[in-house]
Design a protein around this motif. Structure first.
Motif, mmCIF file in Angstrom:
data_model
loop_
_atom_site.group_PDB
_atom_site.id
_atom_site.type_symbol
_atom_site.label_atom_id
_atom_site.label_comp_id
_atom_site.label_asym_id
_atom_site.label_seq_id
_atom_site.Cartn_x
_atom_site.Cartn_y
_atom_site.Cartn_z
ATOM 1 N N VAL A 31 100.487 110.236 -11.184
ATOM 2 C CA VAL A 31 101.867 110.654 -11.300
ATOM 3 C C VAL A 31 102.987 109.509 -11.138
ATOM 4 O O VAL A 31 102.948 108.800 -10.264
ATOM 5 C CB VAL A 31 102.118 111.699 -9.841
ATOM 6 C CG1 VAL A 31 103.798 112.205 -10.152
ATOM 7 C CG2 VAL A 31 101.137 112.791 -9.903
ATOM 8 N N LEU A 32 103.910 109.634 -12.206
ATOM 9 C CA LEU A 32 104.742 108.457 -12.340
ATOM 10 C C LEU A 32 105.923 108.625 -11.385
ATOM 11 O O LEU A 32 106.207 110.014 -11.094
ATOM 12 C CB LEU A 32 105.349 108.483 -13.787
ATOM 13 C CG LEU A 32 104.266 108.056 -14.752
ATOM 14 C CD1 LEU A 32 104.893 108.074 -16.215
ATOM 15 C CD2 LEU A 32 103.685 106.614 -14.465
ATOM 16 N N PRO A 33 106.488 107.614 -10.813
ATOM 17 C CA PRO A 33 107.734 107.808 -9.922
ATOM 18 C C PRO A 33 108.930 108.330 -10.830
ATOM 19 O O PRO A 33 109.192 108.142 -11.767
ATOM 20 C CB PRO A 33 107.940 106.465 -9.229
ATOM 21 C CG PRO A 33 107.366 105.599 -10.238
ATOM 22 C CD PRO A 33 106.132 106.382 -10.887
ATOM 23 N N ASN A 34 109.639 109.202 -9.939
ATOM 24 C CA ASN A 34 111.122 109.676 -10.528
ATOM 25 C C ASN A 34 112.155 108.570 -10.676
ATOM 26 O O ASN A 34 111.865 107.582 -10.011
ATOM 27 C CB ASN A 34 111.210 110.913 -9.942
ATOM 28 C CG ASN A 34 111.588 110.850 -8.383
ATOM 29 O OD1 ASN A 34 111.968 109.698 -7.975
ATOM 30 N ND2 ASN A 34 111.265 111.882 -7.635
ATOM 31 N N GLN A 35 113.088 109.248 -10.990
ATOM 32 C CA GLN A 35 114.190 108.328 -11.135
ATOM 33 C C GLN A 35 114.737 107.725 -9.813
ATOM 34 O O GLN A 35 115.297 106.371 -9.878
ATOM 35 C CB GLN A 35 115.508 108.960 -12.200
ATOM 36 C CG GLN A 35 116.645 107.896 -12.438
ATOM 37 C CD GLN A 35 117.622 108.447 -13.265
ATOM 38 O OE1 GLN A 35 117.557 109.633 -13.614
ATOM 39 N NE2 GLN A 35 118.574 107.681 -13.545
ATOM 40 N N GLU A 36 114.640 108.612 -8.904
ATOM 41 C CA GLU A 36 115.256 108.316 -7.410
ATOM 42 C C GLU A 36 114.491 107.217 -6.807
ATOM 43 O O GLU A 36 114.985 106.144 -6.175
ATOM 44 C CB GLU A 36 115.412 109.331 -6.778
ATOM 45 C CG GLU A 36 115.744 109.299 -5.116
ATOM 46 C CD GLU A 36 116.039 110.836 -4.369
ATOM 47 O OE1 GLU A 36 116.363 110.538 -3.498
ATOM 48 O OE2 GLU A 36 115.634 111.582 -5.048
ATOM 49 N N ASP A 37 113.197 107.169 -6.891
ATOM 50 C CA ASP A 37 112.185 106.343 -6.485
ATOM 51 C C ASP A 37 112.229 104.947 -6.975
ATOM 52 O O ASP A 37 112.344 104.129 -6.346
ATOM 53 C CB ASP A 37 110.912 106.864 -6.796
ATOM 54 C CG ASP A 37 110.468 108.220 -5.858
ATOM 55 O OD1 ASP A 37 111.125 108.362 -4.947
ATOM 56 O OD2 ASP A 37 109.649 108.932 -6.073
ATOM 57 N N VAL A 38 112.453 105.129 -8.303
ATOM 58 C CA VAL A 38 112.767 103.811 -9.158
ATOM 59 C C VAL A 38 113.983 102.937 -8.674
ATOM 60 O O VAL A 38 113.973 101.822 -8.419
ATOM 61 C CB VAL A 38 112.847 103.782 -10.516
ATOM 62 C CG1 VAL A 38 113.144 102.562 -11.524
ATOM 63 C CG2 VAL A 38 111.383 104.446 -11.046
ATOM 64 N N THR A 43 115.440 103.531 -5.564
ATOM 65 C CA THR A 43 115.209 103.059 -4.621
ATOM 66 C C THR A 43 114.484 101.741 -4.089
ATOM 67 O O THR A 43 114.773 100.874 -3.500
ATOM 68 C CB THR A 43 114.684 104.164 -3.622
ATOM 69 O OG1 THR A 43 115.371 105.497 -3.752
ATOM 70 C CG2 THR A 43 114.519 103.794 -2.184
ATOM 71 N N GLU A 44 113.487 101.645 -4.857
ATOM 72 C CA GLU A 44 112.550 100.429 -5.122
ATOM 73 C C GLU A 44 113.381 99.328 -5.681
ATOM 74 O O GLU A 44 113.149 98.095 -4.950
ATOM 75 C CB GLU A 44 111.352 100.723 -5.790
ATOM 76 C CG GLU A 44 110.457 99.452 -5.901
ATOM 77 C CD GLU A 44 109.682 98.975 -4.711
ATOM 78 O OE1 GLU A 44 109.600 98.165 -4.438
ATOM 79 O OE2 GLU A 44 109.642 100.284 -3.794
ATOM 80 N N GLU A 102 118.694 111.008 -17.625
ATOM 81 C CA GLU A 102 118.037 109.629 -17.485
ATOM 82 C C GLU A 102 118.482 108.883 -18.779
ATOM 83 O O GLU A 102 118.662 107.724 -18.945
ATOM 84 C CB GLU A 102 116.524 109.966 -17.812
ATOM 85 C CG GLU A 102 115.706 108.629 -17.638
ATOM 86 C CD GLU A 102 114.110 109.015 -17.740
ATOM 87 O OE1 GLU A 102 113.424 108.157 -17.821
ATOM 88 O OE2 GLU A 102 113.813 110.201 -17.374
#
Length: 239
Positions: A110-117, A119-120, A234
């Motif tokens: 499962v690829l990370p969503n835009q919010e996780d990217v 935040t990281e 996106e």
């Protein structure tokens, strides 16, 4: 095309505060040996007096007592619980593994969503800012340590504790009366009997359940694609 992610306001404020190190003043730290407070002295004195009272206690004043050990039989709930565990172990030991169906596990990434990217990325920028910070911009400060005397509340608590210890030391054990404990075996009431009856009926229904009445079902795992609005959002973020 490279994208520029805005830094969170709290990170910008933190980096601004770090960069203002030139306003700090040079101080010399002074280490002092703090003396014990009045509360510490009172507690140590009370503890010492308590130990002296224990050491000077006359054991000849104690009365001889005999301990009677009684065998407590298990109650109805314990017997039912043990019986249920034995039946469960017997069913597990006699279970036929040939009735199980073969299944295959499919592992998906499962690829990370835009919010996780996002935040990281902000977290990584914050770590880079901290690791590249120049400590030479800081100035030395002097720390002054002060001894805080106990207030009225602390003194009152220490006095109350001392009075309580004195009262315990002066307590007359002869004023106590001898008592005997009587242990009774309480029978289960109607509610417990009804509950045990329902559990027995449920176990019987489970044991007599026919697996042939079950229908085979196939599990289908679906990968939910992003909606048109999410794709457009996106694209705008990358532009």
């Amino acid at each position: 095309m490279a994208t520029t992610t805005p830094v969170a306001p709290e990170h910008v404020k933190l980096m601004g505060d770090i960069s203002k190190g030139a306003d700090l003043k040079h101080v010399q730290p002074v280490e002092k040996n703090p003396l014990p407070s009045q509360q510490d002295v009172v507690q140590e004195k009370a503890h010492q007096e308590f130990l002296e009272g224990v050491n000077k206690f006359d054991s000849s004043k104690l009365n001889h007592a005999e301990t009677q050990e009684k065998v407590v039989l298990p109650d109805t709930s314990t017997i039912v619980k043990e019986k249920t565990e034995n039946e469960l172990r017997e069913r597990i030991g006699s279970f036929n593994k040939s009735e199980l169906s073969h299944t295959e596990t499919v592992e998906k990434v499962v690829l990370p969503n835009q919010e996780d990217v996002q935040t990281e990325k902000q977290h990584q920028q914050f770590l880079d800012g901290v690791s590249t910070f120049d400590p030479s911009t800081l100035q030395q400060t002097e720390t002054k340590e002060r001894i805080i005397l106990p207030d009225t509340t602390m003194l009152a608590e220490a006095k109350h504790e001392q009075e309580h210890c004195d009262h315990i030391k002066k307590f007359n054990r002869r004023s106590l009366k001898r008592t005997e404990s009587i242990e009774k075996n309480i029978l289960p009431d109607a509610q417990i009997i009804q509950q045990e009856k329902q559990e027995a009926e449920m176990r019987n229904s489970i044991e007599g359940f026919s697996r042939n009445s079950l229908k085979k079902a196939n599990m289908v795992e679906k990968n939910v694609l992003p909606s048109k609005a999410e794709i457009e959002k996106e694209k705008n973020a990358k532009a």
